[in-house]
Design an enzyme around this catalytic site. Structure first.
Site, PDB file in Angstrom:
ATOM      1  N   ASP A  21      40.679 -30.671  -4.078  1.00 60.73           N
ATOM      2  CA  ASP A  21      42.334 -30.076  -4.429  1.00 60.73           C
ATOM      3  C   ASP A  21      42.125 -30.639  -5.841  1.00 60.73           C
ATOM      4  O   ASP A  21      41.216 -31.329  -6.315  1.00 60.73           O
ATOM      5  CB  ASP A  21      43.021 -30.639  -3.485  1.00 60.73           C
ATOM      6  CG  ASP A  21      44.404 -30.601  -3.337  1.00 60.73           C
ATOM      7  OD1 ASP A  21      44.422 -29.272  -4.047  1.00 60.73           O
ATOM      8  OD2 ASP A  21      45.028 -31.581  -2.925  1.00 60.73           O
ATOM      9  N   ARG A  25      46.457 -28.137 -10.963  1.00 60.00           N
ATOM     10  CA  ARG A  25      47.367 -29.113 -11.484  1.00 60.00           C
ATOM     11  C   ARG A  25      45.834 -29.834 -12.893  1.00 60.00           C
ATOM     12  O   ARG A  25      46.845 -29.755 -13.883  1.00 60.00           O
ATOM     13  CB  ARG A  25      47.134 -30.899 -10.514  1.00 60.00           C
ATOM     14  CG  ARG A  25      48.476 -31.053  -9.785  1.00 60.00           C
ATOM     15  CD  ARG A  25      48.418 -32.079  -8.621  1.00 60.00           C
ATOM     16  NE  ARG A  25      47.910 -31.689  -7.418  1.00 60.00           N
ATOM     17  CZ  ARG A  25      47.045 -32.134  -7.262  1.00 60.00           C
ATOM     18  NH1 ARG A  25      47.342 -33.478  -6.597  1.00 60.00           N
ATOM     19  NH2 ARG A  25      46.730 -31.779  -5.985  1.00 60.00           N
ATOM     20  N   ASN A  69      46.219 -20.144   2.321  1.00 59.66           N
ATOM     21  CA  ASN A  69      46.804 -20.008   0.947  1.00 59.66           C
ATOM     22  C   ASN A  69      46.672 -18.759   1.023  1.00 59.66           C
ATOM     23  O   ASN A  69      46.957 -17.620  -0.843  1.00 59.66           O
ATOM     24  CB  ASN A  69      44.753 -20.094   0.863  1.00 59.66           C
ATOM     25  CG  ASN A  69      44.161 -21.843   0.409  1.00 59.66           C
ATOM     26  OD1 ASN A  69      42.933 -22.246   0.495  1.00 59.66           O
ATOM     27  ND2 ASN A  69      45.037 -23.061   0.095  1.00 59.66           N
TER      28      ASN A  69
HETATM   29  C1  FPP Z   1      42.815 -26.748  -4.533  1.00 57.65           C
HETATM   30  O1  FPP Z   1      43.189 -26.260  -4.881  1.00 57.65           O
HETATM   31  C2  FPP Z   1      41.368 -25.368  -4.331  1.00 57.65           C
HETATM   32  C3  FPP Z   1      41.402 -24.302  -4.049  1.00 57.65           C
HETATM   33  C4  FPP Z   1      42.630 -23.759  -2.999  1.00 57.65           C
HETATM   34  C5  FPP Z   1      40.529 -23.202  -4.459  1.00 57.65           C
HETATM   35  C6  FPP Z   1      38.948 -24.239  -4.190  1.00 57.65           C
HETATM   36  C7  FPP Z   1      38.197 -22.448  -4.886  1.00 57.65           C
HETATM   37  C8  FPP Z   1      36.885 -23.115  -5.932  1.00 57.65           C
HETATM   38  C9  FPP Z   1      36.884 -24.570  -6.818  1.00 57.65           C
HETATM   39  C10 FPP Z   1      36.458 -22.596  -5.694  1.00 57.65           C
HETATM   40  C11 FPP Z   1      35.151 -22.134  -5.406  1.00 57.65           C
HETATM   41  C12 FPP Z   1      34.201 -21.540  -5.263  1.00 57.65           C
HETATM   42  C13 FPP Z   1      32.563 -21.382  -4.658  1.00 57.65           C
HETATM   43  C14 FPP Z   1      32.038 -20.711  -4.866  1.00 57.65           C
HETATM   44  C15 FPP Z   1      32.759 -21.939  -3.369  1.00 57.65           C
HETATM   45  P1  FPP Z   1      44.862 -26.360  -5.539  1.00 57.65           P
HETATM   46  O2  FPP Z   1      44.678 -25.222  -6.195  1.00 57.65           O
HETATM   47  O3  FPP Z   1      45.826 -26.084  -4.703  1.00 57.65           O
HETATM   48  O4  FPP Z   1      45.290 -27.099  -6.510  1.00 57.65           O
HETATM   49  P2  FPP Z   1      46.327 -28.003  -6.825  1.00 57.65           P
HETATM   50  O5  FPP Z   1      46.808 -28.661  -5.404  1.00 57.65           O
HETATM   51  O6  FPP Z   1      46.715 -29.142  -8.323  1.00 57.65           O
HETATM   52  O7  FPP Z   1      47.954 -27.197  -6.850  1.00 57.65           O
END
Ligand code: FPP
Length: 247
Positions: A21, A25, A69
């Site tokens: 997560d 941000r 998502n």
């Molecule tokens: C959450 O951060 C992250 C995700 C929903 C996506 C995670 C995916 C990756 C890191 C790519 C991974 C790739 C592979 C091949 C496994 P957020 O967007 O919710 O962050 P925020 O809470 O700061 O908005």
């Protein structure tokens, strides 16, 4: 002494699950669009995998895309799907040569065809590998998984193949998408949020939780070592009392 050297390699969790997560941000802090953070997040996946290999963690599950998502802006959803396809396609050679076995959990039928194809090829290609099993939770939500298992079991009962009295934890688990995977002993969530977000609700019954303020794109090998050290400082009682464990 580095964190890695402090780890007792005899007591490493067999399965670590991570809620990655903070990508959005992190990107905003750098003055970029959210996808920039997801792209950088891939490097943290490599870091976590290396740390798993260095410590003997056998299963590493990453919450890469939840059922919820899909509600994000279309541009971000499309970007994430593209990122998954390119990452899996580009990395599969190296993962294979590192003896990594790729698996997925979740409802893969709901993923775009290109994504399903890239995943199926990577799973097939790496299926005989014996190193770390990297499990990508994609189009995953625990409530979906539990409902799906319940429907399958109800179907077996309706067809007379199973009696309600035969439903045990073992029977139920065989209907989860995690069926051949041990429960995670350690669950990590980055970015300072203290939530489970519909992830592995059945499987985390006895997991230890480690929360870190680190945003996922800043997550390094060292952060996984720290989480394992935190895990090793806990007493896991499984409903018993300390004295019973220390006999
Ligand atoms: C959450 O951060 C992250 C995700 C929903 C996506 C995670 C995916 C990756 C890191 C790519 C991974 C790739 C592979 C091949 C496994 P957020 O967007 O919710 O962050 P925020 O809470 O700061 O908005």
């Amino acid at each position: 002494m580095s964190s890695l050297e402090k780890i007792n390699l005899e007591n490493v969790p067999e399965h670590v699950a991570i809620i990655m997560d903070g990508n959005g941000r992190w990107a905003r802090q750098q003055g970029h669009e959210r996808l920039f953070g997801h792209n950088y997040g891939v490097e943290s996946v490599r870091e976590a995998l290396r740390a798993a290999q260095n410590t003997g963690v056998k299963y590493l599950t990453l919450y890469a895309f939840s059922t919820e998502n899909w509600n994000r802006p279309k541009e971000e959803v499309d970007g994430l799907m593209d990122l998954l396809v390119t990452t899996i396609t580009n990395e599969v050679d190296e993962l294979d040569s590192n003896n990594v076995r790729i698996q997925t959990i979740g409802d893969s039928t709901g993923l775009p065809e290109g994504c399903r194809y890239a995943l199926m090829s990577a799973i097939e290609r790496t299926k005989d590998n014996t190193g770390v099993t990297l499990i990508l939770a994609l189009n995953y939500s625990s409530r979906w998984e539990i409902l799906n298992a319940t429907k399958e079991i109800a179907g077996e009962i309706a067809r007379g193949e199973l009696s309600p009295d035969d439903i045990t934890s073992d029977v139920f688990e065989k209907h989860l998408t995690t069926r051949s995977i041990p429960d995670p002993e350690l669950m990590i969530r980055t970015s300072g949020e203290h939530r489970v977000s519909n992830f592995l609700l059945w499987q985390i019954a006895y997991s230890e939780f480690h929360f870190t303020e680190v945003l996922w794109p800043d997550f390094k090998e060292e952060d996984l070592y720290k989480a394992i050290l935190d895990f090793q400082s806990r007493e896991r009682r499984f409903g018993m009392v300390s004295e019973q464990l220390n006999k």
